[in-house]
Motif scaffolding. Structure first.
Motif, PDB file in Angstrom:
ATOM      1  N   PRO A  55      -1.492  -2.373   5.885  1.00 19.96           N
ATOM      2  CA  PRO A  55      -1.139  -3.879   5.881  1.00 19.96           C
ATOM      3  C   PRO A  55      -2.491  -4.560   5.934  1.00 19.96           C
ATOM      4  N   TYR A  56      -3.721  -3.820   5.618  1.00 20.13           N
ATOM      5  CA  TYR A  56      -5.054  -4.601   5.266  1.00 20.13           C
ATOM      6  C   TYR A  56      -5.518  -4.321   3.927  1.00 20.13           C
ATOM      7  N   GLU A 114      -4.410  -3.094   0.196  1.00 17.91           N
ATOM      8  CA  GLU A 114      -3.097  -3.333   0.960  1.00 17.91           C
ATOM      9  C   GLU A 114      -2.096  -2.720   0.328  1.00 17.91           C
ATOM     10  N   PHE A 713      -4.065 -13.041  -4.347  1.00 19.55           N
ATOM     11  CA  PHE A 713      -4.577 -12.408  -2.966  1.00 19.55           C
ATOM     12  C   PHE A 713      -4.846 -13.400  -2.173  1.00 19.55           C
ATOM     13  N   THR A 717      -7.572 -12.110   4.066  1.00 18.11           N
ATOM     14  CA  THR A 717      -7.126 -10.656   4.364  1.00 18.11           C
ATOM     15  C   THR A 717      -7.083  -9.630   3.457  1.00 18.11           C
ATOM     16  N   VAL A 719      -4.735  -9.199   1.333  1.00 19.56           N
ATOM     17  CA  VAL A 719      -3.269  -8.783   1.303  1.00 19.56           C
ATOM     18  C   VAL A 719      -2.740  -9.478  -0.214  1.00 19.56           C
ATOM     19  N   ARG A 720      -2.003  -8.870  -0.766  1.00 20.99           N
ATOM     20  CA  ARG A 720      -1.182  -9.156  -2.031  1.00 20.99           C
ATOM     21  C   ARG A 720      -0.249 -10.349  -1.676  1.00 20.99           C
ATOM     22  N   LEU A 721      -0.031 -11.421  -2.172  1.00 21.01           N
ATOM     23  CA  LEU A 721       0.912 -12.108  -1.964  1.00 21.01           C
ATOM     24  C   LEU A 721       1.990 -12.313  -2.902  1.00 21.01           C
TER      25      LEU A 721
END
Lengths: 796, 315
Positions: A55-56, A114, A713, A717, A719-721
């Motif tokens: 998740p990271y 991620e 991104f 974090t 994280v890919r959005l």
């Protein structure tokens, strides 16, 4: 150049090759839905497996407790990176297009992206239980610093996300190394690759003008709608020796690799699936495709593992920031090119295509300018991975195209004029002659588009939008470097072409079948394509260029078989084989009709309209099945002459040009591509329908990457959005641009009948961007979303 | 997707009773709910899903007593194609025709379109990756993250996610009412910012139908949607207007956590002959109170342009 080395390369008349809309067995399978892809295989007693995904943006598993997960009823197995079976998962090597083959550390406890598979795989009765088990894992994460912004990541004080790695080695055979020697050592997250040709300082001294500008290229995704994955099981096999055999569905081009990874002989690996889902030059085998045999062996049952929708957003093009400095004379002739770029190195295992490979195959040597400097900083990141190849390979072409456009704009000239001035002749950078293929393409596209160049901002459409246009060129490449080993068989009166497959959508096998039909005087539908994973031959080496190169070998092989057929026809005419009676099958012997070939020599015969005929009197002949009753086969091992394209643009043969017209709404920032115009000379069109579709597809990609597609991104974090079809905006049917197309055939290539390929050469990063500039006089970075256009116009 | 019990409701009362346990969700077309469940975006997952499509008498379009009445489970495709709606309630037909894609319009319902959850990529990241304020968490991740598609009229309850419905502004502009199992609510008062819902519906309360008064004589309506793609895309901004009969109603959506009634813009045009200059002035007025974040400033330009162009479509 031309197809001089091969048989019939100069053929003038074509009955089959180049004809459109010849449906084939493979086409039928796909349009009717009969074709089965890996994820279509569901077998009795099958288990499901899922990887834990990070998740990271960058993290390590410090502590893991699987007890609660294991206790869930229906959870059959949990394998971690520390398990011996995982550690012993063998290296599969390349064995075909298998980039990403298992090596020590197939699954570790560190994820540098991620969504990356990390640490654990669970096996359960169904996918829901897998999800439940993954949620029940008790994990202590060590969250590490991440880099998703390259410009931040290259700063001296940026956290170093990866220890120094060895300098990039050469890529696939024939491409050579990216970057040059004497590169500075890695510093922080940044590796360096510097190349210098000629005398850059001299080049700038000779210039009358110098311009500097940025050409930035956004990353974009191939996004394969068919999720990748496999189902595998072991079975007792009475026919192939001791030990169980393996059936694995969903990795049709990784047969040998799967065998190697699982330490089982290739003959004991079986697959039925031959179809590979939509992708553009991504040959990477994913972990979900490699893991199932091991899991199935442990579980004693079939196991399936497939990627989810969100897992299918790998890069097809890396992000790159390029600063260009170009010197040119007052007439527009370029004298020096200084190309500095910051490129995304991606996560571990990322290909060099999209960064240092571009330096090897950049576009600059198609010009007369010999003074070229390319310095690249490759920044380690946690953004994602590009596998093996990508959409734009080589990708540097539009840095030159933008140079030509900018120079044209400064001089108040048509960019086609500046491009033509700078393009060198066919044989070298000092060759003053025009390139016939390029001249023909330019003439064709001007006619196609009713080309009328206008200065920046000068044309308003009746609806108030601003009109813009642009131009680019490229060489039609052939980068296929592998040899080919086809086998063509006459069996029971029918011609068979055997292939290892798989079917990847470019219909190379069907192009091959067209060539066989052409050479043997048959119809396309008469050629039977036999697919078997245990065969050797496959028509690969890239997309369309693999079709043209493999077809060259097929042409040689078909002519070998033809010679054997004609010899057999004469032999059987003079010494008819037994047709029956005792001692054979078939009843009593019969009296045969007179054979028209009796007493003739093979060179007096030919093959035409499905028959063997007498050349001197074509009305005399026999259908193939009657002319030759023997079973014959011919093999060929070789490759066509090397393509000129391997000379990095310093010699030119088959070319293509593309243009774009846009309309820009200056109140909303919306850009509409009115049309693309493409004039392409692949030398000789092989399978016309495939080529037209490939060009449609590549212009579609180009529209998407320049107007709509974007990796987003969360900077906080990593994280890919945007890993879903709502946020990652591939063009839909209503957004697909019109593509007007003219295909030329100068026969100037040296693969089959003078063909080359199209490959990635029409894929572009700035044709639309240049057209937008021509419309509004502002540069907008891709993707040129309404937001960016409005900002460029000062309205946001 | 995790398993759940599926119940085909035979009546609204049965559905309401099922909702009382707090672990039940309603499904009509399912085009929002199923994606929400598959991606597991929320903290909790329903034990039961109750199907409203099996409740008779909720799928209809009829004119009655000076009202256009539309049942809650009427599909968007039917609304878009209905000749009466196209002619007299044009903004609604246009709005329904721009929702998503043809497939989704054949399944999605008007009730679901109004009640759908908002679109924010932090909220929607699978496996509840970002446990934000709208799920009971303590922060809005978009506020400090990537918020280019978020509100231009500030936050509500610290949330800057926008309401994504295309039909909502059309219903506001047409002065519609939402009739539930317990009350009748003006459309512009139907929306709220809850954890995680987007409406004022109380527990157990279900949308039954939509009522739209016949437009005043001479009134015309129009709807425009601006999205990155021409299909299968949520709005960046959408706008619905109704003018004529001495009044004007202008509603924007995807610009705030709730549909936004542009009353200042209405005042500019009410009772006046609309021309290019007046429409442009209305556009300016519509965004006069905008408080965009740095990344959403571009949406202000889109909003003012859509108001202007939608008004000109009614001329």
């Amino acid at each position: 150049m031309a197809d001089l080395a091969g048989i019939n390369g100069q053929r003038e008349h074509f009955r089959v090759v180049g004809k459109p809309n010849l449906p084939g067995v493979l086409s039928w399978s796909q349009v009717t839905g009969v074709a089965k892809f890996g994820v279509d295989y569901v077998v009795p007693d099958m288990l499901e497996a899922k990887f834990l995904r990070s998740p990271y943006g960058n993290a390590r598993i410090k502590k893991l407790d699987t007890a609660k997960a294991k206790a869930i009823p229906g959870v059959v197995d949990i394998v971690t990176w520390e398990d011996e079976d995982m550690k012993n998962l063998g290296g599969g090597g390349m064995g075909g297009f298998g980039g990403g083959g298992a090596r020590p550390g197939f699954l570790g406890n560190l994820a540098d992206q991620e969504g990356m598979e990390v640490g654990v795989i669970v096996v359960a009765e169904n996918a829901d239980l897998c999800d439940e088990a993954l949620r029940a894992l008790e994990i202590e994460w060590e969250v590490l610093p991440h880099v998703v912004d390259l410009r931040e990541g290259r700063k001296p004080d940026a956290p170093v996300i990866r220890p120094a790695t060895p300098a990039p080695k050469g890529g696939m055979g024939g491409f050579g190394m990216g970057g040059g020697g004497n590169n500075p050592p890695k510093k922080g997250n940044v590796s360096f690759s510097n190349m210098l040709d000629g005398d850059i300082e001299k080049g700038f001294r000779e210039a009358d003008h110098i311009i500097e500008y940025d050409v930035n290229t956004a990353a974009f995704a191939g996004h394969m709608p068919n999720p990748l994955g496999t189902v595998a099981w072991w079975f007792d096999d009475p026919l192939h020796g001791e030990g169980k055999s393996l059936r694995v569905e969903g990795v049709p081009w990784g047969h040998d690799q799967v065998a190697g990874m699982n330490r089982v002989a290739s003959e004991k690996v079986f697959q039925e699936c031959m179809f590979v889902g939509g992708r553009y030059c991504d040959w990477g085998i994913r972990k979900s495709q490699q893991i199932t045999p091991m899991l199935a062996r442990r579980a004693g049952r079939p196991v399936r593992c497939i990627n989810g929708r969100h897992d299918m957003y790998d890069f097809n093009l890396n992000e790159r920031y390029v600063h260009m400095k170009v010197g040119y004379k007052s007439n527009g002739l370029i004298t020096a090119i200084d190309d500095f770029s910051i490129a995304d190195g991606g996560v571990r295992g990322s290909t060099m295509f999209g960064n240092t490979m571009d330096q090897t195959y950049g576009p600059y040597f198609t010009t007369r300018c010999k003074n070229v400097k390319q310095n690249m900083e490759v920044v380690d990141s946690n953004r994602g991975k590009m596998w093996l190849s990508g959409q734009h390979n080589p990708m540097g072409w539009d840095t030159l195209m933008v140079s030509l456009y900018v120079i044209a704009e400064k001089l108040g000239k048509d960019p086609i004029e500046i491009a033509t001035l700078n393009l060198h002749g066919p044989t070298s950078q000092t060759d003053p002659d025009p390139v016939p293929s390029y001249e023909a393409c330019v003439a064709a596209v001007k006619k196609l588009m009713n080309w009328q160049w206008h200065p920046t901002g000068a044309k308003k459409l009746p609806d108030g939008r601003l009109h813009g246009a642009s131009f680019r060129y490229n060489q039609c490449p052939r980068h296929s470097v592998s040899g080919y080993n086809p086998k063509i068989e006459l069996r029971g009166g029918v011609i068979h072409l055997a292939s290892k497959g798989p079917i990847i959508g470019h219909y190379g096998l069907e192009a091959n079948a067209m060539v066989i039909a052409e050479e043997l005087g048959l119809e396309f539908k008469d050629i039977k394509i036999d697919l078997d994973h245990h065969e050797i031959y496959r028509p690969f080496g890239g997309g369309s260029d693999g079709s043209t190169a493999s077809s060259w070998a097929i042409k040689e092989c078909a002519n070998k078989l033809k010679k054997m057929i004609l010899e057999a026809a004469v032999e059987e005419a003079d010494n008819p084989p037994d047709t029956g009676g005792f001692g054979g099958f078939g009843g009593f012997g019969r009296k045969q009709a007179p054979n028209p070939f009796k007493g003739l020599k093979p060179e007096e015969l030919d093959m035409q309209d499905g028959k063997v005929i007498v050349k001197a009197d074509p009305t005399k002949g026999l259908p193939l099945a009657q002319a030759v009753r023997s079973n014959l086969f011919a093999t060929y091992s070789g490759r066509p002459p090397a393509a000129l394209w391997t000379q990095r643009g310093k010699a030119l043969d088959t070319m293509n040009v593309a243009t774009c017209e846009v309309a820009v709404d200056t109140e909303t920032g919306e850009v509409e591509i009115l049309r693309f115009g493409v004039a392409a000379d692949p030398g000789k069109v092989m399978r016309r329908t495939s080529l037209e579709s490939q060009i449609d597809q590549v212009m579609d990609f180009s529209a998407g990457c320049q107007l709509k597609e974007e990796f987003v991104f969360d900077k906080n974090t990593g994280v890919r959005l945007s890993t879903n079809m709502i946020e990652y905006k591939k063009v839909g049917m209503l957004d697909m641009p019109r593509v007007d197309l003219d295909l030329l055939e100068t026969r100037a290539g040296n693969a089959c009948y003078g063909s080359n390929g199209i490959s990635h050469s029409l894929a572009n990063t700035h044709l639309v961007i240049m057209a937008i500039h021509n419309a509004i006089g502002k540069w907008v970075e891709s993707p040129a979303t309404p937001e960016k256009v409005l900002k460029a116009l000062g309205k946001a | 997707m995790k398993a759940f019990n599926h119940v085909n409701a035979k009546s609204l009362d049965e559905a309401r009773t099922a909702l009382a346990d707090g672990k039940t969700e309603l499904i009509a077309g399912g085009t929002d709910l199923v994606g929400t469940l598959k991606d597991n975006i929320l903290r909790t997952y329903p034990a039961t899903v109750v199907n409203l499509k099996t409740v008779p008498g909720l799928d209809f379009i009829r004119e009655e007593g000076g009202l256009l009445k539309i049942g809650a489970t009427t599909r968007l495709g039917d609304i878009a194609a209905n000749p009466v709606i196209k002619e007299k309630y044009t903004a609604l037909a246009q709005a329904a025709s721009r929702v998503a894609s043809p497939h989704i319009r054949e399944m999605g319902t008007i009730g679901g379109n109004l009640a759908q959850l908002h679109r924010c990529w932090y909220f929607r990241k699978p496996e509840n990756r970002f446990d934000c304020k709208r799920k009971g968490g303590d922060r809005c991740f978009a506020m400090s993250g990537d918020n280019r598609y978020h509100s231009i009229f500030g936050a509500v309850g610290s949330c800057i996610a926008v309401h994504p419905s295309d039909t909502a502004p059309a219903l506001v502009a047409l002065n519609a009412r939402v009739v539930t199992t317990s009350r009748t609510i003006e459309a512009e008062n139907f929306f709220d910012v809850k954890v995680p819902g987007n409406t004022v519906l109380e527990k157990g309360e279900i949308i039954r139908e939509i009522w739209i008064p016949a437009p005043p004589a001479g009134a015309k309506s129009a709807f425009l949607k601006f999205a990155i793609r021409k299909s299968i895309d949520f709005p960046v901004v959408n706008c619905a207007v109704m003018t004529g009969g001495g009044a004007a109603r202008i509603a924007l959506n995807a610009v705030a956590p709730k549909p936004y009634r542009a009353v200042k813009a209405e005042a500019v045009v009410a009772g006046k002959k609309i021309d290019e200059a007046l429409a442009a002035a209305a556009g300016e007025a519509a965004v006069a109170d905008a408080r965009p974040l740095a990344a959403t400033r571009w949406k202000v330009q889109i909003a003012r342009t859509l108001v202007k162009r939608a008004l000109l479509q009614t001329v």
